[in-house]
Design an enzyme around this catalytic site. Structure first.
Site, PDB file in Angstrom:
ATOM      1  N   GLY A  54       0.880  -1.159  -0.037  1.00  0.00           N
ATOM      2  CA  GLY A  54       0.114  -0.062   0.126  1.00  0.00           C
ATOM      3  C   GLY A  54       0.905   1.247   0.048  1.00  0.00           C
ATOM      4  CB  CYS A  81       5.641  -4.121   0.228  1.00  0.00           C
ATOM      5  SG  CYS A  81       6.025  -2.539  -0.014  1.00  0.00           S
ATOM      6  CE1 TYR A  82       0.745   0.923   5.461  1.00  0.00           C
ATOM      7  CE2 TYR A  82      -0.594  -0.604   5.414  1.00  0.00           C
ATOM      8  CZ  TYR A  82      -0.318   0.465   5.928  1.00  0.00           C
ATOM      9  OH  TYR A  82      -0.855   1.083   6.885  1.00  0.00           O
ATOM     10  CG  HIS A 168       6.291  -6.252  -4.037  1.00  0.00           C
ATOM     11  ND1 HIS A 168       5.043  -5.896  -3.838  1.00  0.00           N
ATOM     12  CD2 HIS A 168       6.836  -5.013  -3.521  1.00  0.00           C
ATOM     13  CE1 HIS A 168       4.724  -4.794  -3.073  1.00  0.00           C
ATOM     14  NE2 HIS A 168       5.751  -4.110  -3.229  1.00  0.00           N
ATOM     15  CD  GLU A 170       3.234  -8.940  -4.613  1.00  0.00           C
ATOM     16  OE1 GLU A 170       4.408  -9.669  -3.816  1.00  0.00           O
ATOM     17  OE2 GLU A 170       2.972  -7.823  -4.732  1.00  0.00           O
ATOM     18  CB  SER A 222     -22.010  -8.184 -24.216  1.00  0.00           C
ATOM     19  OG  SER A 222     -20.910  -8.916 -23.751  1.00  0.00           O
ATOM     20  N   GLY A 224     -19.224 -10.871 -25.384  1.00  0.00           N
ATOM     21  CA  GLY A 224     -17.924 -10.883 -25.055  1.00  0.00           C
ATOM     22  C   GLY A 224     -17.928 -12.373 -23.999  1.00  0.00           C
ATOM     23  CB  VAL A 225     -14.759 -13.829 -22.420  1.00  0.00           C
ATOM     24  CG1 VAL A 225     -14.523 -15.173 -21.905  1.00  0.00           C
ATOM     25  CG2 VAL A 225     -13.777 -13.268 -23.482  1.00  0.00           C
ATOM     26  CG  ASP A 226     -16.300 -11.352 -18.519  1.00  0.00           C
ATOM     27  OD1 ASP A 226     -15.433 -12.249 -18.727  1.00  0.00           O
ATOM     28  OD2 ASP A 226     -16.206 -10.177 -18.158  1.00  0.00           O
ATOM     29  CE  LYS A 366     -12.070 -11.063 -19.964  1.00  0.00           C
ATOM     30  NZ  LYS A 366     -13.205  -9.950 -19.848  1.00  0.00           N
TER      31      LYS A 366
END
Ligand code: XMP
Length: 508
Positions: A54, A81-82, A168, A170, A222, A224-226, A366
């Site tokens: 953060g 980190c934070y 970090h 990640e 739509s 779209g993928v989702d 996603k």
């Protein structure tokens, strides 16, 4: 199923942490630090907690801090980190600005033996980005890593299973970052790797089947993928009690409306209502040039059309939506600056008249949505569809939207996409834009005066930042000559070489 709590203190990598955990087949959930109580954490029976990074200083008056009782739950904690500084602060240590200034970038770190660093080489590179540092350790903590300028690059109290790392783990720049996370998840928290997409898809279908028993469900598709994955998943759960509505606003790319009909009605046998509302949208958009006004008009018109269709269907119990995890996290974690009001035409009115909302994908990232789609047999063409803005080609025509301009853009865009696909170029998004710049050309012996088409291709991980893609000249040449030859009204083709920032991906 074992799960990890990612307690978010406003770090830019919070979602990345959750994704890295899920990559180990352990479920991770992000919650804002002030949206979950110690009691709720206990009830949820998390196997471990990760404090994110953060931008703040822990001792600043309004710094985001959780209740110190989190450390007494007996649940292992990893502060990053934070989060490392916060852990220190909450446990009674001291944090202050580093005497040597900030430490930023790939940094050589030396680690000492402890459960967190099992099988991590004594010296390797980790990613650092901090200006404060841990000065005094809390009681019963020891320092287990250092860099040239940071004495306490990692600390721990193994007895209480509390760990903090200044770096970090990640980010991929940290050579053994994933190993550190694995050690935390499996050796320290005792998680089992049970988050597997094929099972997840089955479980989600089963859950929807129970939740939606006997109910009629409506989904705005739509293309779209989702929303596509949500549609197939819900269809498997409730069959014909699902109706999908696909509103063709006339701003789609070439062939898209046909693909939606073929796949959903044809291949999956889903009840699909296709509404051709192109004329209505065009009328509303006539003469409008301002991008935000275009977006607003399209959003509102979409809602009206959708509501009218829903009314025709009579009583519907549940409105389903293709909301995914980043949407949930972003809307729960406060406001960031609005650059463009992204409008997703799958997004629906706030004052919906449905009794229930169902969002089967709200826990998935996603890439996980794509895996679920693949597991359910959706075609590659839909699962790997590149992002396409809800307001469609209207935000790729820099001037007012007309039928003529749409037709030109649709053809030019199809050619460009075809050429990139043929050359097997791996850009993350590529499309054509119709600019309002007209220029002089020559065709045969005649002077022409036509549109300038801009081509855009970007390479990106997350669409928050993007590089313009270095396309081979031959591919550009081929696209350019085909567009000027095959699409009437275009005299010139240019290639956009601006990255994001300072530009955005779309022109409007
Ligand atoms: P920008 O242009 O903001 O775009 O750099 C980043 C990504 O978002 C897509 N985009 C949209 N998607 N509704 C959407 O659903 C929108 O209004 C919208 N505007 C941009 C864009 O295509 C890119 O992938």
């Amino acid at each position: 199923m074992d799960k990890i709590l990612v307690l978010d203190f406003g770090g830019q990598y919070s979602q990345l942490i959750a994704r890295r955990v899920r990559a180990e087949h352990v479920f991770a959930e992000i919650r804002a630090y002030d949206k979950i109580t110690v009691e709720q954490i206990r009830e949820e029976a998390y196997k471990g907690i990760i404090f994110t990074g953060g931008p703040n200083s822990v001792s600043a008056p309004n710094a985001p801090r959780c209740d110190r009782a989190v450390l007494d739950l007996g649940i292992p904690v990893l502060g990053i980190c934070y989060g490392h500084q916060l852990l220190t602060y909450l446990a009674g240590g001291m944090v202050a600005p580093a005497a040597s200034g900030s430490e930023y970038g790939g940094t050589e770190v030396t680690v000492e033996p402890c459960a967190l660093f099992a099988d991590v080489p004594e010296t390797s590179v980790f990613w650092m980005s901090h200006t404060d540092e841990v000065k005094t350790l809390p009681e019963s903590f020891v320092s287990v890593a250092h860099s040239a300028i940071c004495r306490n690059a990692a600390i721990c109290c193994e007895k209480r299973r509390l760990y903090g790392v200044q770096f970090h783990p990640e980010v991929t720049h940290s050579q053994h970052g994933q190993k550190v996370l694995q050690n935390f998840l499996f050796a320290i928290c005792g998680c089992r790797a049970a988050w597997v997409m094929d099972d997840v898809a089955e479980q989600m279908i089963q859950r929807c089947r129970e939740q939606l028993a006997g109910k009629r469900v409506l989904l705005a598709l739509s293309g779209g993928v989702d929303s596509a994955v949500a549609a197939v998943l819900l269809h498997k759960a409730v069959g014909d009690r699902l109706t999908c509505v696909f509103v063709d606003h006339g701003l789609l790319r070439k062939g898209e409306a046909e693909t939606v009909e073929r796949v959903f009605r044809g291949q999956f046998g889903i009840r699909l209502i296709c509404v051709d509302a192109a004329e209505r949208f065009l009328t509303q958009l006539a003469g409008v040039t301002d991008p935000e006004t275009k977006r607003k008009i399209i959003g509102e018109t979409f809602i009206r059309v959708f509501e009218e269709e829903a009314d025709k269907l009579g009583q519907i119990d549940v409105l389903a939506q293709g909301t995914i995890y980043p949407d949930v996290v972003e809307s729960g974690n406060g406001a960031s600056a609005v650059i463009k009001s992204h409008h997703n035409v799958g997004g629906l009115p706030k004052d919906v008249r449905f009794k229930e909302i169902c969002e089967p994908l709200r826990m998935l990232f996603k890439d996980e949505v794509r895996q679920v789609g693949t597991a359910m047999g959706l075609p590659r063409q839909i699962v790997w569809r590149q992002p396409f803005p809800g307001p469609g080609l209207a935000v790729r025509i820099t001037d007012d939207v007309t039928k003529e301009k749409l037709a030109i853009l649709r053809e030019a865009d199809a050619i460009f996409r075809e050429e990139l696909d043929r050359a097997q170029i791996s850009a993350d998004q590529y499309f054509a834009v119709l600019t309002q710049t007209r220029s002089v050309g020559v065709m045969g012996d005649f002077r022409t005066y036509g549109y300038t088409v801009a081509l855009r291709a970007v390479t990106t991980d997350d669409f928050m930042t993007a590089q313009w893609t270095r396309l081979p000249y031959e591919v550009l040449e081929c696209a350019s000559s085909r567009i000027t030859n095959e699409v009437g009204g275009v005299t010139r083709v240019v290639y956009d070489i601006t990255s994001k920032p300072p530009a955005t991906v779309e022109w409007l």
